[in-house]
Design an enzyme around this catalytic site. Structure first.
Site, mmCIF file in Angstrom:
data_model
loop_
_atom_site.group_PDB
_atom_site.id
_atom_site.type_symbol
_atom_site.label_atom_id
_atom_site.label_comp_id
_atom_site.label_asym_id
_atom_site.label_seq_id
_atom_site.Cartn_x
_atom_site.Cartn_y
_atom_site.Cartn_z
ATOM 1 N N LYS A 1 69.855 43.229 78.666
ATOM 2 C CA LYS A 1 69.413 43.602 77.313
ATOM 3 C C LYS A 1 68.376 42.543 76.891
ATOM 4 C CE LYS A 1 73.895 44.238 76.988
ATOM 5 N NZ LYS A 1 75.284 44.637 76.759
ATOM 6 N N ASP B 1 82.812 45.054 78.154
ATOM 7 C CA ASP B 1 83.076 46.096 77.145
ATOM 8 C C ASP B 1 83.568 47.412 77.764
ATOM 9 O OD1 ASP B 1 80.555 46.511 78.230
ATOM 10 O OD2 ASP B 1 79.538 46.881 76.331
HETATM 11 C C1 BGC Z 1 75.587 44.847 80.866
HETATM 12 C C2 BGC Z 1 76.997 45.347 81.072
HETATM 13 C C3 BGC Z 1 77.487 46.042 79.816
HETATM 14 C C4 BGC Z 1 76.492 47.106 79.367
HETATM 15 C C5 BGC Z 1 76.917 47.797 78.079
HETATM 16 C C6 BGC Z 1 74.688 45.963 80.355
HETATM 17 O O1 BGC Z 1 73.420 45.469 80.061
HETATM 18 O O2 BGC Z 1 75.066 44.338 82.067
HETATM 19 O O3 BGC Z 1 77.866 44.288 81.392
HETATM 20 O O4 BGC Z 1 78.732 46.634 80.072
HETATM 21 O O5 BGC Z 1 75.224 46.512 79.165
HETATM 22 O O6 BGC Z 1 77.040 46.897 77.027
#
Ligand code: BGC
Length: 440
Positions: free
Chosen positions: A149, A185
């Site tokens: 993200k 999550d």
């Molecule tokens: C992360 C995951 C997470 C997902 C949803 C991704 O960018 O790498 O660990 O579960 O986002 O939040």
């Protein structure tokens, strides 16, 4: 020209089947071994069972990784729905992109405020939902593999994030908690639904990011080094957002996906996630619309300052435009972007939004079918889902269901929305951990 742009996002059944097949290949590779060339990591969570509903007590949960940071107080009482009090804290870009110390100090400050406000005077067990790829070393520790993200805080990759959290608590000196579980999550979401439904075998997030986890037989996890006789199963955090990082989905990327990738922090990473999740859909639409503007077929060939900004068009507008009529669309462009859109402009915008969100929903559907087939449960299982995209977008669920029915006709997959599941699930894992410690 609009037709052409829309058609670039189309994913017919044969392409979708190919996505499912390749993703299954990646799942198998990730279960078998570790290595830099293994992109879909299939991380072991050390959660070996679903809760059995007997978990009790008061727990704190922290939820980091979506658009807000949340602190929750959860009261679990046998046979009753969990009771929870939650507070959201906006976490600004400067904090996400500073240093680990600044980030974890911010978290600790929020926890201290919450504990004071809720008048918590006893030492509570805490579950930490940390929604990034973490190589867990146990249920209570794990090192960050990389940020996703738009988090980039320095000094965290390669470190034990529970240790960093504890150090921040110690720096303040006014927080007395016991960190008993670290979860993703997806796992939190699966467990939050699994608390009441023991056929919940998959957890799915469709929010800022996307990912899934599922309950796997330990015998299928070739890389597992622990004692295979102690438990028979374990939840695997797939980290499917990284699918395509080795270029395997490059042929399906449009010029707009590539334009987006040039502008983000994590170039060439999380490509499947970028085609699906809420952090990116608005920007893909914006890129496609910019190309229509450039070719003079939209807004009379004129953009505006706001619309020309990277990430200026958020995914919430994709949802709003698809849910609304031409008048709503005109209003959004006028009020938010200072653009006078014609009826025809609005129809084109709506078609592009629908093309991008439908592609996302179909890709996510292919992922779920790949997992359900993997565990041989097309005949019936529950998938727990959380995330703003799934909750807010008007047709995402339907489009996803359609894709799943095309890939697996007659399947009996039940999608169950898990409101706030990620945080609640962390408390449930914390409760299970406490129960096991007591009985061991
Ligand atoms: C992360 C995951 C997470 C997902 C949803 C991704 O960018 O790498 O660990 O579960 O986002 O939040």
């Amino acid at each position: 020209m609009v037709d052409q742009v829309v058609s670039e996002f189309s994913i017919p059944l044969d392409k979708l089947q190919e996505v499912e097949t390749r993703l299954t290949g990646e799942f198998n590779k990730g279960l078998a071994r570790e290595g830099d060339d293994v992109k879909v990591k299939m991380l072991v969570t050390y959660v070996h069972s679903l809760p059995d509903g007997s978990e009790e007590g008061d727990f704190l949960a922290l939820d980091l990784g979506g658009s807000n940071f949340r602190v929750l107080l959860i009261k679990l009482r046998k046979g009753q729905l969990p009771e929870q009090t939650a507070e959201k804290f906006v976490i600004d870009d400067a904090t996400k992109q500073s240093t680990g110390v600044v980030l974890f100090d911010f978290i600790a400050k929020c926890v201290a405020e919450f504990v004071k406000k809720q008048n918590i005077t006893t030492k509570l067990p805490l579950g930490f939902t940390f929604s990034f790829p973490v190589k867990q070393l146990s249920l209570t520790s794990g090192t960050l593999i990389r940020w996703t993200k738009d988090f980039t805080a320095t000094g965290v990759v390669g470190e034990n994030v529970v240790q960093l959290l504890k150090e921040a608590f110690v720096r303040r000196g006014d927080i007395d908690v016991d960190v008993v579980a670290l979860v993703n999550d997806t796992t939190g979401t699966q467990l939050a639904v699994g608390y009441l439904d023991n056929n919940c075998l998959i957890g799915l997030i469709l929010g800022t990011g996307t990912n899934a986890c599922y309950m796997e037989q330990l015998s299928a996890v070739g890389k597992y080094t622990g004692d295979k006789n102690k438990y028979s199963q374990v939840i695997i955090n797939c980290e499917w957002g990284a699918f395509g990082d080795d270029g395997s989905i490059d042929p399906w990327l449009t010029t707009y996906d590539k334009a987006l990738d040039e502008l983000v922090q994590n170039k060439k990473q999380q490509l499947y996630e970028k085609m699906i999740s809420g952090k990116y859909l608005g920007e893909i639409v914006r890129q496609a619309l910019l190309s229509l503007i450039k070719n003079g077929v939209l807004f009379g060939g004129k953009s505006s300052e706001k619309f020309s900004k990277f990430e200026g068009f958020e995914t919430q507008y994709v949802s709003m435009i698809e849910a609304g009529d031409v008048a709503n669309c005109k209003k959004i462009f006028k009020d938010v972007f200072s653009i006078e859109a014609s009826d025809e402009d609005c129809q084109s915008v709506k078609r592009v939004c629908a093309a991008v969100s439908t592609r996302a929903a179909r890709l996510a559907g292919a992922g779920v079918v790949a997992l359900v087939k993997k565990i041989n449960k097309l005949g019936g299982c529950t998938v727990a889902v959380d995330g703003s995209l799934y909750k807010m977008h008007p047709t995402f669920r339907q489009n996803m269901d359609d894709a799943m029915n095309e890939l697996a006709p007659g399947n009996k997959i039940t999608m169950k929305l898990s409101e706030d599941g990620s945080g609640r699930g962390a408390a449930i894992v914390a409760a299970v951990a406490c129960r096991l410690t007591k009985t061991e």
